[in-house]
Scaffold this active site. Sequence first.
Site, PDB file in Angstrom:
ATOM      1  N   ARG B  13      -2.347  -0.966  -8.388  1.00 14.51           N
ATOM      2  CA  ARG B  13      -3.075  -1.752  -8.838  1.00 14.51           C
ATOM      3  C   ARG B  13      -3.112  -1.622 -10.504  1.00 14.51           C
ATOM      4  O   ARG B  13      -3.473  -1.907 -11.592  1.00 14.51           O
ATOM      5  CB  ARG B  13      -4.535  -1.607  -8.343  1.00 14.51           C
ATOM      6  CG  ARG B  13      -5.734  -1.659  -7.209  1.00 14.51           C
ATOM      7  CD  ARG B  13      -6.797  -0.978  -7.025  1.00 14.51           C
ATOM      8  NE  ARG B  13      -6.273   0.586  -5.828  1.00 14.51           N
ATOM      9  CZ  ARG B  13      -7.364   0.833  -6.534  1.00 14.51           C
ATOM     10  NH1 ARG B  13      -9.050   0.473  -6.531  1.00 14.51           N
ATOM     11  NH2 ARG B  13      -8.242   2.500  -5.056  1.00 14.51           N
ATOM     12  N   SER B  40     -12.421  -2.202 -10.283  1.00 13.81           N
ATOM     13  CA  SER B  40     -11.615  -1.531  -8.704  1.00 13.81           C
ATOM     14  C   SER B  40     -10.372  -2.500  -8.866  1.00 13.81           C
ATOM     15  O   SER B  40      -9.346  -1.318  -8.517  1.00 13.81           O
ATOM     16  CB  SER B  40     -12.467  -2.450  -7.003  1.00 13.81           C
ATOM     17  OG  SER B  40     -11.379  -1.443  -6.294  1.00 13.81           O
ATOM     18  N   GLU B  61     -15.985 -15.809  -3.389  1.00 13.02           N
ATOM     19  CA  GLU B  61     -13.832 -15.676  -3.024  1.00 13.02           C
ATOM     20  C   GLU B  61     -13.860 -16.874  -2.283  1.00 13.02           C
ATOM     21  O   GLU B  61     -12.617 -17.195  -3.279  1.00 13.02           O
ATOM     22  CB  GLU B  61     -13.395 -14.316  -1.957  1.00 13.02           C
ATOM     23  CG  GLU B  61     -14.034 -12.904  -2.449  1.00 13.02           C
ATOM     24  CD  GLU B  61     -15.658 -12.437  -1.761  1.00 13.02           C
ATOM     25  OE1 GLU B  61     -16.459 -13.441  -1.764  1.00 13.02           O
ATOM     26  OE2 GLU B  61     -15.421 -11.331  -2.717  1.00 13.02           O
ATOM     27  N   PHE B  86     -10.297 -10.361   1.516  1.00 16.01           N
ATOM     28  CA  PHE B  86     -11.606 -11.169   1.151  1.00 16.01           C
ATOM     29  C   PHE B  86     -10.385 -12.698   0.176  1.00 16.01           C
ATOM     30  O   PHE B  86     -10.946 -13.182   0.401  1.00 16.01           O
ATOM     31  CB  PHE B  86     -12.215 -10.737  -0.295  1.00 16.01           C
ATOM     32  CG  PHE B  86     -13.378  -9.783   0.460  1.00 16.01           C
ATOM     33  CD1 PHE B  86     -13.861 -10.227   1.069  1.00 16.01           C
ATOM     34  CD2 PHE B  86     -13.477  -8.540  -0.431  1.00 16.01           C
ATOM     35  CE1 PHE B  86     -14.506  -8.670   2.385  1.00 16.01           C
ATOM     36  CE2 PHE B  86     -13.653  -7.693   0.360  1.00 16.01           C
ATOM     37  CZ  PHE B  86     -14.983  -7.389   1.416  1.00 16.01           C
ATOM     38  N   HIS B 112      -6.054  -2.991  -2.005  1.00 13.30           N
ATOM     39  CA  HIS B 112      -6.990  -2.931   0.065  1.00 13.30           C
ATOM     40  C   HIS B 112      -5.882  -4.059   0.858  1.00 13.30           C
ATOM     41  O   HIS B 112      -6.977  -3.970   1.561  1.00 13.30           O
ATOM     42  CB  HIS B 112      -8.363  -3.023  -0.817  1.00 13.30           C
ATOM     43  CG  HIS B 112      -8.927  -2.568  -1.353  1.00 13.30           C
ATOM     44  ND1 HIS B 112      -8.870  -2.640  -2.729  1.00 13.30           N
ATOM     45  CD2 HIS B 112     -10.187  -0.919  -1.306  1.00 13.30           C
ATOM     46  CE1 HIS B 112      -8.855  -1.277  -3.808  1.00 13.30           C
ATOM     47  NE2 HIS B 112      -9.876  -0.740  -2.686  1.00 13.30           N
ATOM     48  N   ASP B 120     -13.643   2.954   4.305  1.00 23.05           N
ATOM     49  CA  ASP B 120     -13.912   1.920   4.783  1.00 23.05           C
ATOM     50  C   ASP B 120     -14.757   1.362   6.043  1.00 23.05           C
ATOM     51  O   ASP B 120     -14.913   0.472   6.615  1.00 23.05           O
ATOM     52  CB  ASP B 120     -14.270   0.683   3.978  1.00 23.05           C
ATOM     53  CG  ASP B 120     -14.742   1.095   1.941  1.00 23.05           C
ATOM     54  OD1 ASP B 120     -15.597   1.339   2.486  1.00 23.05           O
ATOM     55  OD2 ASP B 120     -14.108   0.413   1.182  1.00 23.05           O
ATOM     56  N   ARG B 170      -4.287   0.080  -1.619  1.00 25.74           N
ATOM     57  CA  ARG B 170      -5.367   0.998  -2.523  1.00 25.74           C
ATOM     58  C   ARG B 170      -5.262   1.942  -3.210  1.00 25.74           C
ATOM     59  O   ARG B 170      -4.909   2.607  -3.776  1.00 25.74           O
ATOM     60  CB  ARG B 170      -6.138   1.047  -1.418  1.00 25.74           C
ATOM     61  CG  ARG B 170      -7.513   1.973  -2.181  1.00 25.74           C
ATOM     62  CD  ARG B 170      -9.047   2.043  -1.621  1.00 25.74           C
ATOM     63  NE  ARG B 170      -9.955   2.473  -2.277  1.00 25.74           N
ATOM     64  CZ  ARG B 170     -10.508   3.808  -1.489  1.00 25.74           C
ATOM     65  NH1 ARG B 170      -9.701   4.436  -0.903  1.00 25.74           N
ATOM     66  NH2 ARG B 170     -11.540   4.695  -2.019  1.00 25.74           N
TER      67      ARG B 170
HETATM   68  C1  TPP Z   1     -17.189 -10.545   0.842  1.00 23.17           C
HETATM   69  C2  TPP Z   1     -17.003  -9.330  -0.290  1.00 23.17           C
HETATM   70  N1  TPP Z   1     -16.635  -9.701  -0.941  1.00 23.17           N
HETATM   71  C3  TPP Z   1     -16.508  -8.708  -2.000  1.00 23.17           C
HETATM   72  C4  TPP Z   1     -17.169  -7.238  -1.482  1.00 23.17           C
HETATM   73  C5  TPP Z   1     -16.954  -5.685  -2.412  1.00 23.17           C
HETATM   74  N2  TPP Z   1     -18.239  -5.233  -1.931  1.00 23.17           N
HETATM   75  C6  TPP Z   1     -18.909  -4.330  -1.514  1.00 23.17           C
HETATM   76  S1  TPP Z   1     -20.358  -4.139  -1.981  1.00 23.17           S
HETATM   77  C7  TPP Z   1     -20.074  -5.189  -3.392  1.00 23.17           C
HETATM   78  C8  TPP Z   1     -21.650  -5.097  -3.974  1.00 23.17           C
HETATM   79  C9  TPP Z   1     -22.790  -5.485  -3.130  1.00 23.17           C
HETATM   80  O1  TPP Z   1     -23.907  -5.401  -3.962  1.00 23.17           O
HETATM   81  P1  TPP Z   1     -25.114  -5.895  -3.404  1.00 23.17           P
HETATM   82  O2  TPP Z   1     -25.259  -6.873  -2.023  1.00 23.17           O
HETATM   83  O3  TPP Z   1     -26.287  -6.287  -4.188  1.00 23.17           O
HETATM   84  O4  TPP Z   1     -25.375  -4.459  -2.745  1.00 23.17           O
HETATM   85  P2  TPP Z   1     -26.250  -3.209  -3.393  1.00 23.17           P
HETATM   86  O5  TPP Z   1     -26.939  -3.009  -4.682  1.00 23.17           O
HETATM   87  O6  TPP Z   1     -27.474  -3.594  -3.151  1.00 23.17           O
HETATM   88  O7  TPP Z   1     -25.818  -2.000  -2.283  1.00 23.17           O
HETATM   89  C10 TPP Z   1     -19.126  -5.925  -3.526  1.00 23.17           C
HETATM   90  C11 TPP Z   1     -18.905  -6.559  -4.162  1.00 23.17           C
HETATM   91  C12 TPP Z   1     -17.881  -7.027   0.103  1.00 23.17           C
HETATM   92  N3  TPP Z   1     -18.410  -6.651   0.625  1.00 23.17           N
HETATM   93  N4  TPP Z   1     -17.480  -8.703   0.586  1.00 23.17           N
END
Ligand code: TPP
Lengths: 278, 319
Positions: B13, B40, B61, B86, B112, B120, B170
Amino acid sequence: MVEITEETIAHLKKEATILRRHIIEMTHVVQSGHPGGSLSACDLVTALYFHVLRVDPKNPSWPDRDRFVLSKGHACPVWYAALAERGFFPVEELLTFRMIDSRLQGHPELGTTPGVENAAGAEGQGLSFSVGLALAARLDHKPWRVYCIMGDGEQDVGQTWEAAMAGAKYGLDNLTAFVDRNGIQQEGRTEDIMPLEPLMDKWRAFNWNVLTIDGHDFRQILAAIDEAHSTKGRPTVVIARTVKGKGVSFMENKIKYHGAATTPDEYTAALAELGVPP
Amino acid sequence: MTAPQPWKSESMRGYFGKALVALGKANPDLVVVGADTTESIKTVDFGKAFPERLFQVGIAEPNMMSVAAGLAAAGKIAFAATYSVFGSAHTYNVIRQNVAYTKLNVKIFCSHAGLSVGRDGATHQINEDIGLMRGLPGMTVLVPADGPETGRCAEAAVSTKGPVYCRFSRADVPTITDPGDRFEVGKATLMRDGVDITLVGCGLMVSRCLQAADALAKEKVSARVINLSTVKPLDVATLDRAARETGGIVTAEEHTVIHGIGGAVASAVVEHHPVPMAFVGVQDVFGESGEAEELFVKYGLTAAKVADAARGVMKRRGR
Ligand SMILES: Cc1ncc(C[n+]2csc(CCOP(=O)(O)OP(=O)(O)O)c2C)c(N)n1
């Protein structure tokens, strides 16, 4: 409305502290996972698992159980902690979280972990899955209910709104959704990454019964669930204002702890702050 | 050819992010679309250098892909970058209709990929993206072997017309290519010559093929190692030559063996000069949480497995 006693509140607070300690320990030991969003959802999960849900830890697949769906799958430490404390599997197993050969996967896996009801990891699928469950309950004339916790980041996801339309179309009053409105997603504040407000208006426009509460106040959480139960003809969404990292002062509202475990010093400080449950 | 050992491990990355900034300087038409993973995946540096040319769409996405396609349709070179699961499976039909069918200049760069995502777990470890993407008409599919090559892939993507999918890991991976190496889309790189068997790898498995070749050398087996960093268009000439000259091929990939580079190489070889083959990669299973190296051992993605597979091929053909 059922009277909520001081005793109930004290009990829930104690359980929530226990779950928070587990969250810190699980993510610390493996130096991985998502503590921030697990801590923000902790009081919602506690209220559900220790007061609301009709589930049987000895019989996780009891057909008439209520269903809990964690859409924001990365917050599974709080789910696993609640399941263990409710007796679905041994508490000691929590420390295998994210390790090879563990039943406690980094994101929830259906069929592996006793009590887990959905697979999640990719954001934004849980509400649709919950709609499916709620439709099945209705089709079978079953009284069980479906509860789904989403992240506010998941409000970015188009599928969330596809599910919202379907839930309203079918008038799923056996479905209660929560938005863990902690204001932070992976790499920033929701309103910077993708503005969500006015979020209540959005859900209202999608024909849901919309409630907004302090997501760390058990009385408000339980009252909202009560109201959801008595609302007929449409699903309820509870927008729960929460704090990411809630309960550990240096983690609160910090973007960093979305996906970062504690350092050894932070770990000691966090546990000291959470204290031994009364 | 190959950088001398010991190899240092570097972030793929990191190289991608750096290359993107340099490319952005040279190309005012280069734009980037991100989906809550820009830090990231390191597109955040492009955003700092060219704030008006990075678009953050949040966790959306499918939107990211179609927005990139729209930008490309209006003349931009649009990078859509996030995690592989994604940027491929999650958005497959959006890519199919808005990117591949349209032949637009969308460059999908994803980190990743594969098991090395690690803890994960299965939801994030996509072992199916190479197959998905190479099945799309007109899609160029790149799988760099290390950090520097990831940077070169970004450069090559900009000068390649039409859609490109590039997947990397990753995990930090050994830097095995030489700083002077050129990268050409559609050309496999000979990493090490040999006459008894050919090991064809992509991504982080190329370094494991080189290690397997070292092990085989101790048994007086001379293994050729090919870095298949372009999966599509496939360098059929190089593979055909390998089949004819070494009489056996092992493929190795951080991907399912069902439809990854193994399948791609096999169909090319079978058509021109069939030789015994073996396929190292993820079997027909999902991954799980764990540390990357533990997972490689459990799921059979080690240098030892590559060497074993080579021995098996040689045994089958009577050496
Ligand atoms: C479709 C998708 N895109 C990107 C991610 C990477 N990702 C993991 S958690 C997250 C942010 C989550 O935010 P939120 O739903 O508000 O969770 P919280 O802050 O409550 O932990 C992202 C972008 C993912 N898990 N799924």
